[in-house]
Write an enzyme that holds these catalytic residues in place. Structure first.
Site, PDB file in Angstrom:
ATOM      1  N   GLY A  48      10.706  -9.440 -14.382  1.00 42.55           N
ATOM      2  CA  GLY A  48       9.330  -9.111 -14.749  1.00 42.55           C
ATOM      3  C   GLY A  48       9.061  -7.633 -14.580  1.00 42.55           C
ATOM      4  O   GLY A  48       9.752  -6.928 -13.844  1.00 42.55           O
ATOM      5  N   GLY A  60       5.811  -4.893 -13.834  1.00 48.11           N
ATOM      6  CA  GLY A  60       4.432  -4.780 -13.381  1.00 48.11           C
ATOM      7  C   GLY A  60       3.937  -3.355 -13.437  1.00 48.11           C
ATOM      8  O   GLY A  60       4.662  -2.428 -13.815  1.00 48.11           O
ATOM      9  N   GLY A  61       2.671  -3.192 -13.049  1.00 53.67           N
ATOM     10  CA  GLY A  61       2.075  -1.863 -13.080  1.00 53.67           C
ATOM     11  C   GLY A  61       2.629  -0.946 -12.017  1.00 53.67           C
ATOM     12  O   GLY A  61       2.603   0.276 -12.165  1.00 53.67           O
ATOM     13  N   MET A  62       3.136  -1.535 -10.902  1.00 56.08           N
ATOM     14  CA  MET A  62       3.651  -0.721  -9.805  1.00 56.08           C
ATOM     15  C   MET A  62       5.171  -0.753  -9.732  1.00 56.08           C
ATOM     16  O   MET A  62       5.810   0.244  -9.422  1.00 56.08           O
ATOM     17  CB  MET A  62       3.058  -1.210  -8.480  1.00 56.08           C
ATOM     18  CG  MET A  62       3.570  -0.460  -7.260  1.00 56.08           C
ATOM     19  SD  MET A  62       2.895  -1.089  -5.703  1.00 56.08           S
ATOM     20  CE  MET A  62       3.767  -2.644  -5.552  1.00 56.08           C
ATOM     21  N   ALA A  63       5.760  -1.904 -10.000  1.00 53.57           N
ATOM     22  CA  ALA A  63       7.194  -2.067  -9.805  1.00 53.57           C
ATOM     23  C   ALA A  63       7.751  -3.047 -10.821  1.00 53.57           C
ATOM     24  O   ALA A  63       7.021  -3.830 -11.426  1.00 53.57           O
ATOM     25  CB  ALA A  63       7.470  -2.550  -8.382  1.00 53.57           C
ATOM     26  N   ASN A  64       9.069  -2.973 -11.013  1.00 51.92           N
ATOM     27  CA  ASN A  64       9.789  -3.939 -11.830  1.00 51.92           C
ATOM     28  C   ASN A  64      10.598  -4.848 -10.916  1.00 51.92           C
ATOM     29  O   ASN A  64      11.078  -4.415  -9.869  1.00 51.92           O
ATOM     30  CB  ASN A  64      10.716  -3.234 -12.819  1.00 51.92           C
ATOM     31  CG  ASN A  64       9.936  -2.385 -13.812  1.00 51.92           C
ATOM     32  OD1 ASN A  64       8.816  -2.710 -14.187  1.00 51.92           O
ATOM     33  ND2 ASN A  64      10.533  -1.274 -14.231  1.00 51.92           N
ATOM     34  N   LYS A 124      12.644  -5.919  -5.994  1.00 56.97           N
ATOM     35  CA  LYS A 124      11.488  -5.210  -6.544  1.00 56.97           C
ATOM     36  C   LYS A 124      11.746  -3.712  -6.367  1.00 56.97           C
ATOM     37  O   LYS A 124      11.970  -3.238  -5.242  1.00 56.97           O
ATOM     38  CB  LYS A 124      10.208  -5.623  -5.818  1.00 56.97           C
ATOM     39  CG  LYS A 124       8.964  -4.936  -6.346  1.00 56.97           C
ATOM     40  CD  LYS A 124       7.697  -5.460  -5.678  1.00 56.97           C
ATOM     41  CE  LYS A 124       7.257  -6.764  -6.265  1.00 56.97           C
ATOM     42  NZ  LYS A 124       5.889  -7.151  -5.822  1.00 56.97           N
ATOM     43  N   ASP A 165      -5.339 -10.796  -3.349  1.00 58.93           N
ATOM     44  CA  ASP A 165      -5.042 -11.014  -4.764  1.00 58.93           C
ATOM     45  C   ASP A 165      -4.413 -12.397  -4.953  1.00 58.93           C
ATOM     46  O   ASP A 165      -3.433 -12.548  -5.669  1.00 58.93           O
ATOM     47  CB  ASP A 165      -4.102  -9.924  -5.288  1.00 58.93           C
ATOM     48  CG  ASP A 165      -4.039  -9.908  -6.820  1.00 58.93           C
ATOM     49  OD1 ASP A 165      -4.962 -10.454  -7.453  1.00 58.93           O
ATOM     50  OD2 ASP A 165      -3.069  -9.362  -7.364  1.00 58.93           O
TER      51      ASP A 165
END
Length: 675
Positions: free
Chosen positions: A19, A21-25, A41, A135
């Site tokens: 996946g 994401g906005g901060m990490a893959n 991550k 979250d």
């Protein structure tokens, strides 16, 4: 993006992308030392120079590494690779809860409670460590193939005692699951997580979120202003007691919500009990504005009347109808008028007595007082003072509530019941190691009740059996006699579904699976309705991943549904290879380091760099030498803000290894590692 095949940190080989994401893959990788799949991550390359993003990434690693729970994704390792921070976590092979709900809705009510119990158990532990997730949403909740829940992504989690909880960062999160106080930029508390849990429970029950809108702002306003839509209007099979769990968890005012995730779990677990079938709708006690003007249906503002001349009271007195006057005059003139009066008076008295007696038979309603987290005797006194009787006292293990104090009541605090009714107490027996009982051969309901009363989370797995009667336990995931902490342990009970319904041609002549690939053997078993048990062992002759042997042997006739055991090659075992694990602790020196360095370098210009370094914590660099690593390369490079223990595996076929630890530029450990 990291290329497939890249060896991260000289240990984790990248297999695939899971996946972005906005901060990490997040990547799927193989730990080449322990030979297992892991999730890695990695901070995105374009964000590695942003201090705020790096701090959030480090906060997630720190928050999650402190939480050890079977329903929280474990952090296995943290490090840097060419200045790129990464975090290694356990790999959960399964869908997230959002996808599971989409594919399986509507869910059975007991399945909903089983899933929520695992989530609540994990959140209770996080809250115990003063970590707020902030979250919580189905997309951050993973489910493995056995149905076990794993909460992930503590990327915006914040400790309660951190000074960084501000109005700016408190509104981070997913708007569909965000509490009203988060939408207003207010202070985030444990009750904010409980609100999100209530929305998740709503979605488990209905398959949808309660509020939708064209923009995030419109959805946030609905969370802040509108009541949660009724679940029972959509599905009458949901008991009022279960809907009340949602209503209380999602109350607009945090004071009306559950005081803890443990209290919500206790209420949820009893929501299907028959004695709660007549429970009234939950009504919050805070946040009600009694000064608001309520406009009733059909009400119209009165128009201003035109001024009229004053009229005397005599003129305004309504004239009694003429027929009415004649009737009463005829009654009074009749010689039996007094008999009519006596009968009328008797009827009035009879009606009053009947009404009063009926009112007296109806018992007075009282609210169950909140006695959680107080001593058992005090709780009993408080319940009796409210006009209630004490029912069963159930002892249960708890890591959150001290021994002898009340975990919860049945019915739950705040429920309205008849005066004189009994209330059961669930009392903590403390947190300690308990020997797991042997449940094999017992009825599932009986076994579950015993285990849950001890504090275990129980997961059911059904399986056909020719020998074990329906609904009896075939096996359990933790062997009898093993000592564990119940509140941190999930036990899976494999339950018999009875004998399988077999077709007329229900026997299979086994094919020789030797030198089949593992996938080929699995496909064969699936095609012929067989259960495959897989054992792995090293082999110098059979290629890794290929079948070495099978039991029963080729040509044997077996029934469909039978178990076939195969041995699969792990490949040749490395000769004379020895893996030695070295464990050590690096102490955090913190401010004292900064002061010492500043004093020793007064004549230089290094004080500012020391302060910058110290703001991140102690800089720790670990070097190792073994058959796979060289002292010239950094093995681990990280910052710490607390004492931290490390376990480093060394691969040594011959000779010895070496370990060197540098803290803030000074070598604090340098020693040889031998077999």
């Amino acid at each position: 993006m990291i290329d497939k095949g890249y060896l991260l940190g000289e240990r984790y080989r990248i297999i695939d992308t899971l996946g972005e994401g906005g901060m990490a893959n997040v990547y799927l990788a193989e730990d080449i030392i322990l030979q297992r799949k892991v999730a890695v991550k990695i901070l995105r390359l374009d964000l590695q120079n942003e201090p705020q993003t790096q701090a959030r990434f480090q906060r997630e690693a720190l928050a999650t590494s402190e939480l050890s729970h079977p329903n929280i994704v474990s952090v296995l390792d943290v490090g840097t690779d060419h200045s790129l921070p990464y975090m290694v976590m356990e790999y959960v092979d399964g869908p997230d809860l959002k996808e599971y709900i989409r594919k399986n809705s509507p869910l059975d009510l007991r399945e909903v409670i089983r899933i929520m119990d695992q989530i609540l158990s994990a959140v209770a532990l996080a809250h115990k460590h003063n970590v707020i997730h902030r979250d919580l949403k189905p997309q951050n909740i993973l489910m493995d193939k056995r149905g076990n829940i794993k909460i992930a992504d503590f990327g915006i989690a914040v400790a309660l005692n951190q000074s960084s909880i501000t109005q700016t960062n408190s509104v981070m999160g997913s708007v569909h699951y965000m509490s009203p106080e988060q939408t207003r930029g207010g202070m985030v508390t444990k009750q904010s997580d409980i609100y999100s849990l209530g929305i998740i429970l709503y979605e488990l029950l209905t398959g949808t979120v309660p509020f939708n809108g064209d923009t995030p702002v419109s959805i946030a306003l609905k969370h802040a202003q509108e009541l949660i839509p009724s679940i029972r209007k959509k599905d009458k099979s949901v008991p009022q007691a279960l809907e009340n769990v949602v209503l209380r968890a999602t109350a607009k005012d945090p004071r009306d919500r559950y005081p803890s995730a443990q209290a919500m779990k206790a209420d949820l677990d009893s929501s299907l009990d028959p004695e709660r079938s007549d429970e009234p709708v939950f009504v919050p006690t805070h946040g009600l504005n009694n000064d608001k003007t309520i406009v009733l249906p059909g009400f119209r503002p009165q128009e201003k009347q035109q001024e009229k001349p004053e009229v005397s009271k005599e003129d305004t007195q309504p004239e009694e109808p003429k027929s009415k006057k004649i009737f009463w005059q005829n009654v009074k003139d009749h010689k039996w008028w007094w008999i009519f009066s006596v009968i009328t008076a008797g009827l009035i008295i009879f009606i009053m007595i009947f009404a009063l007696s009926g009112r007296g038979d109806k018992p007075e309603q009282v609210n169950v007082p909140d006695v959680t987290n107080i001593a058992e005797n005090r709780a009993k006194d408080k319940l009796e003072a409210a006009g209630l009787q004490i029912g069963q006292v159930i002892k249960r293990q708890s890591d959150d509530v001290k021994k002898g104090r009340v975990i919860a009541t049945k019915p739950n605090a705040g429920n309205s019941i008849d005066q004189g009714k009994t209330v059961d107490l669930i009392v903590s027996s403390g947190s300690s190691m308990v020997k797991v009982a042997d449940m094999v051969g017992k009825e599932y309901d009986e076994a579950t009740k015993k285990l849950e009363n001890l504090g275990f989370d129980v997961v059911r797995e059904d399986q056909y059996s020719d020998k074990v009667p329906t609904n009896e336990i075939i096996s359990q995931s933790i062997a009898a006699g093993v000592e564990v902490k119940p509140t941190q342990t999930t036990i899976t009970l494999v339950v018999s579904k009875g004998k399988p319904v077999r077709p007329h041609n229900h026997t299979v002549t086994l094919r020789d699976l030797k030198n089949y690939s593992l996938k080929g053997a699995q496909d064969y078993a699936k095609e012929h309705g067989l259960t495959l048990q897989i054992n792995q062992e090293y082999s110098d002759n059979v290629e890794k991943g290929m079948v070495i042997s099978m039991e029963p042997g080729p040509g044997t006739k077996v029934d469909r549904g039978s178990t076939v055991t195969i041995k699969v090659s792990r490949g040749p075992k490395a000769k004379k290879e020895t893996t030695i694990t070295k464990t050590f602790t690096v102490n955090y020196v913190g401010d004292s380091f900064g002061k010492d360095e500043k004093t020793n370098n007064d004549k230089t210009d290094n004080s500012s760099s020391n302060e910058d370094s110290n703001s991140k914590g102690d800089h720790v660099q670990i070097y190792i030498k073994d058959d796979d690593h060289s002292l010239s390369n950094i093995y681990r490079d990280l910052y710490i803000k607390r004492d931290m223990s490390f376990s480093i595996p060394f691969s040594i076929r011959s000779g010895h290894g070496e370990l060197r630890v540098v803290r803030n530029g000074q070598t604090i450990l340098n020693e040889k590692v031998t077999k």
